[in-house]
Design an enzyme around this catalytic site. Sequence first.
Site, PDB file in Angstrom:
ATOM      1  CB  SER A 123      21.016  45.941 -25.969  1.00  0.00           C
ATOM      2  OG  SER A 123      20.148  46.002 -26.778  1.00  0.00           O
ATOM      3  CG  HIS A 144      24.387  48.224 -23.337  1.00  0.00           C
ATOM      4  ND1 HIS A 144      24.026  46.962 -22.474  1.00  0.00           N
ATOM      5  CD2 HIS A 144      23.254  48.759 -23.884  1.00  0.00           C
ATOM      6  CE1 HIS A 144      22.718  46.572 -22.846  1.00  0.00           C
ATOM      7  NE2 HIS A 144      22.312  47.515 -23.464  1.00  0.00           N
ATOM      8  CD  GLU A 156      26.416  45.538 -19.530  1.00  0.00           C
ATOM      9  OE1 GLU A 156      26.318  44.731 -18.803  1.00  0.00           O
ATOM     10  OE2 GLU A 156      25.972  45.590 -20.724  1.00  0.00           O
ATOM     11  CG  ASN A 194      20.472  42.352 -21.522  1.00  0.00           C
ATOM     12  OD1 ASN A 194      19.417  42.485 -20.712  1.00  0.00           O
ATOM     13  ND2 ASN A 194      20.572  43.144 -22.716  1.00  0.00           N
TER      14      ASN A 194
HETATM   15  P1  NAI Z   1      13.949  53.628 -30.999  1.00  0.00           P
HETATM   16  O1  NAI Z   1      13.260  52.705 -31.949  1.00  0.00           O
HETATM   17  O2  NAI Z   1      13.015  54.037 -29.724  1.00  0.00           O
HETATM   18  O3  NAI Z   1      14.720  54.828 -31.466  1.00  0.00           O
HETATM   19  C1  NAI Z   1      15.850  54.514 -32.571  1.00  0.00           C
HETATM   20  C2  NAI Z   1      15.929  55.923 -33.528  1.00  0.00           C
HETATM   21  O4  NAI Z   1      16.770  55.681 -34.334  1.00  0.00           O
HETATM   22  C3  NAI Z   1      14.530  56.159 -34.133  1.00  0.00           C
HETATM   23  O5  NAI Z   1      14.283  57.410 -33.863  1.00  0.00           O
HETATM   24  C4  NAI Z   1      15.194  55.997 -35.741  1.00  0.00           C
HETATM   25  O6  NAI Z   1      14.268  57.179 -36.565  1.00  0.00           O
HETATM   26  C5  NAI Z   1      16.368  56.416 -35.532  1.00  0.00           C
HETATM   27  N1  NAI Z   1      17.228  55.875 -36.594  1.00  0.00           N
HETATM   28  C6  NAI Z   1      17.142  54.344 -37.257  1.00  0.00           C
HETATM   29  N2  NAI Z   1      18.078  54.509 -38.111  1.00  0.00           N
HETATM   30  C7  NAI Z   1      18.741  55.607 -38.194  1.00  0.00           C
HETATM   31  C8  NAI Z   1      19.986  55.939 -39.052  1.00  0.00           C
HETATM   32  N3  NAI Z   1      20.611  55.131 -39.977  1.00  0.00           N
HETATM   33  N4  NAI Z   1      20.489  57.270 -38.532  1.00  0.00           N
HETATM   34  C9  NAI Z   1      19.729  57.991 -37.580  1.00  0.00           C
HETATM   35  N5  NAI Z   1      19.059  57.674 -36.964  1.00  0.00           N
HETATM   36  C10 NAI Z   1      18.347  56.447 -37.244  1.00  0.00           C
HETATM   37  O7  NAI Z   1      15.124  52.620 -30.422  1.00  0.00           O
HETATM   38  P2  NAI Z   1      15.652  52.409 -28.918  1.00  0.00           P
HETATM   39  O8  NAI Z   1      14.932  51.674 -27.898  1.00  0.00           O
HETATM   40  O9  NAI Z   1      15.928  54.028 -28.586  1.00  0.00           O
HETATM   41  O10 NAI Z   1      16.974  51.699 -29.233  1.00  0.00           O
HETATM   42  C11 NAI Z   1      18.139  52.104 -29.804  1.00  0.00           C
HETATM   43  C12 NAI Z   1      19.250  51.250 -29.514  1.00  0.00           C
HETATM   44  O11 NAI Z   1      19.712  51.417 -28.304  1.00  0.00           O
HETATM   45  C13 NAI Z   1      19.270  50.023 -30.268  1.00  0.00           C
HETATM   46  O12 NAI Z   1      20.789  49.473 -30.650  1.00  0.00           O
HETATM   47  C14 NAI Z   1      18.681  49.354 -28.772  1.00  0.00           C
HETATM   48  O13 NAI Z   1      19.320  47.955 -29.169  1.00  0.00           O
HETATM   49  C15 NAI Z   1      19.646  49.940 -27.809  1.00  0.00           C
HETATM   50  N6  NAI Z   1      19.044  49.793 -26.383  1.00  0.00           N
HETATM   51  C16 NAI Z   1      17.727  49.797 -26.334  1.00  0.00           C
HETATM   52  C17 NAI Z   1      17.286  49.665 -24.997  1.00  0.00           C
HETATM   53  C18 NAI Z   1      15.835  50.007 -24.472  1.00  0.00           C
HETATM   54  O14 NAI Z   1      15.568  49.341 -23.477  1.00  0.00           O
HETATM   55  N7  NAI Z   1      15.116  50.246 -25.439  1.00  0.00           N
HETATM   56  C19 NAI Z   1      18.470  49.463 -23.946  1.00  0.00           C
HETATM   57  C20 NAI Z   1      19.611  49.610 -24.041  1.00  0.00           C
HETATM   58  C21 NAI Z   1      19.978  49.717 -25.191  1.00  0.00           C
END
Ligand code: NAI
Length: 515
Positions: A123, A144, A156, A194
């Site tokens: 994001s 996105h 997006e 954003n």
């Molecule tokens: P989260 O922390 O809930 O989940 C991330 C997951 O990725 C975790 O389960 C972790 O174990 C795993 N992970 C970390 N490094 C890894 C690797 N090298 N290989 C495989 N798995 C790995 O995070 P969330 O909130 O789901 O965000 C994930 C992505 O989505 C980020 O890039 C964030 O910026 C983006 N995003 C988040 C939004 C939100 O509202 N939370 C909205 C839109 C985008």
Amino acid sequence: MTALSHASIIGVIGAGTMGAGIAQVAAHAGHDVWLYDVAPQAVERGINQVTQGLDKLVGRGTMSATDKDDLLARLKPASELSQLADCALVIEVIVEKLDVKQNLFAQLEDICGPETILATNTSSISVTSIASGLKHPNRLVGMHFFNPAPIMKLVEVVSGLATTQDVASCIYDTATAWGKHAVYTNSTPGFIVNRVARPFYAEGLRIYQEGGADFVTIDTVMRECGGFRMGPFELMDLIGHDVNYAVTNSVFDAYYGDPRFLPSLVQKELVNAGRLGRKTKAGFYDYHEEAETQQISDHGVVDRSIDRVKISGNCTAVQGLVDLLEKTDGLHLDIDEDVNYPAQIQIGNATMMLCDGRFATVRSRDEGIENLIHFDLALNYSLTPRIVLAKSIQASEDALKDAIVLFQLLGKKVNVIEDIPGLIVMRTLAMLANEGADAVFQQVCTIEDVDIAMKGGVNYPLGPMQWSDQVGLATIFDTLQGLGQSYGEDRYRISPLILKTVAAGQSFACLSKKR
Ligand code: NAI
């Protein structure tokens, strides 16, 4: 290139908040999906999260038990990254760190075939940077999604410098086939949503900081008059001030300190205090069980009879209000539209005008308008249950009462706030449209895509560009110009696109084009 076929296998890496939801969306669309996470329990947790969500749908009768079982059968846990070798598309949804993402994509280049499209759900990180170390950066694209992914309509599609149009179109068409509203954007800080959404928070914070209105009033007005699902303060409390403040800071830094995106000291203090919002039970609001609900305080009923209303000037921006006045029993309307100034509504001693970005006090002096009372913009003057008024310092209390009584006669609750530039809804809309216009001017996206993005990504009631056209772009221009004069800050500079479009007597709709 068209959408990926149902036979295409999708890989989702990262089974957290977003990854599980995205995997569900792809499986719902009929694809076999591999879900992988570096933390082994995360995949199981993610699939449980999906199952619970689907159980609710089955319980509500919006999904059959068979469809649920079929969907879950398509969603498969992967224990090794190498299981994603046959995927046509791999979506990365892992931790928001550039080096970790780059490292993952480098591994994927060795695992997947040359045709596999690599997508990132980042994001805030530049898609160009994520792709920079790859052998084939042309096949990396931003995809996105918004939280919660199964519900929010927007995707997006973000092109980095190297992304080919074929790859971006395939993701656009695939997202559309998955039931989403896709928009194209270039990889610039904040992409569309954003970036364009910053003034929604920033203007609210400023009005509050300057004592223009309290946050309960601002929230209520944004919901009831502006038609937004939530006001800025309740939304920031929900998102978490740590997260919202970090996004504002990252956009501010990414635009080299452009004052448009200046973070708020008020929000910083909340973060300093650990009052992060709902998650800490305290933010702007108090969420402890024993806390009293904070109420907006409406103006009391003014007991006075009126029957004659004189309207002169150009009514475009307030046509909805004029229509409502025309329909109201017992009012005699005298309308003169043959004069070339923004509509003035005269009732008793008061002259009411839609706010224009100046203090009512300054406008009253500059234009020699006596007893000037500003009113705020409403998304729909017939439907809004309330209206915001502000009195110029020179206006009499009696004139204010005349203005209040008119809106009370129309069945509206009235809130009188301080005389601030652009009041609440008008000022927010003008700044949202200004930011949207700059994104278009800088070739980030199209006019339509700003509106699709803001409706689908953050549930705005109407796209800011379409809404501005309804109000009249000249009125938006006047508001921005007034804000600029009132504050003397570069933050309120008018987008060159608005400047040029208004000069041509055109609207945003005239500029619409699909990419
Ligand atoms: P989260 O922390 O809930 O989940 C991330 C997951 O990725 C975790 O389960 C972790 O174990 C795993 N992970 C970390 N490094 C890894 C690797 N090298 N290989 C495989 N798995 C790995 O995070 P969330 O909130 O789901 O965000 C994930 C992505 O989505 C980020 O890039 C964030 O910026 C983006 N995003 C988040 C939004 C939100 O509202 N939370 C909205 C839109 C985008």
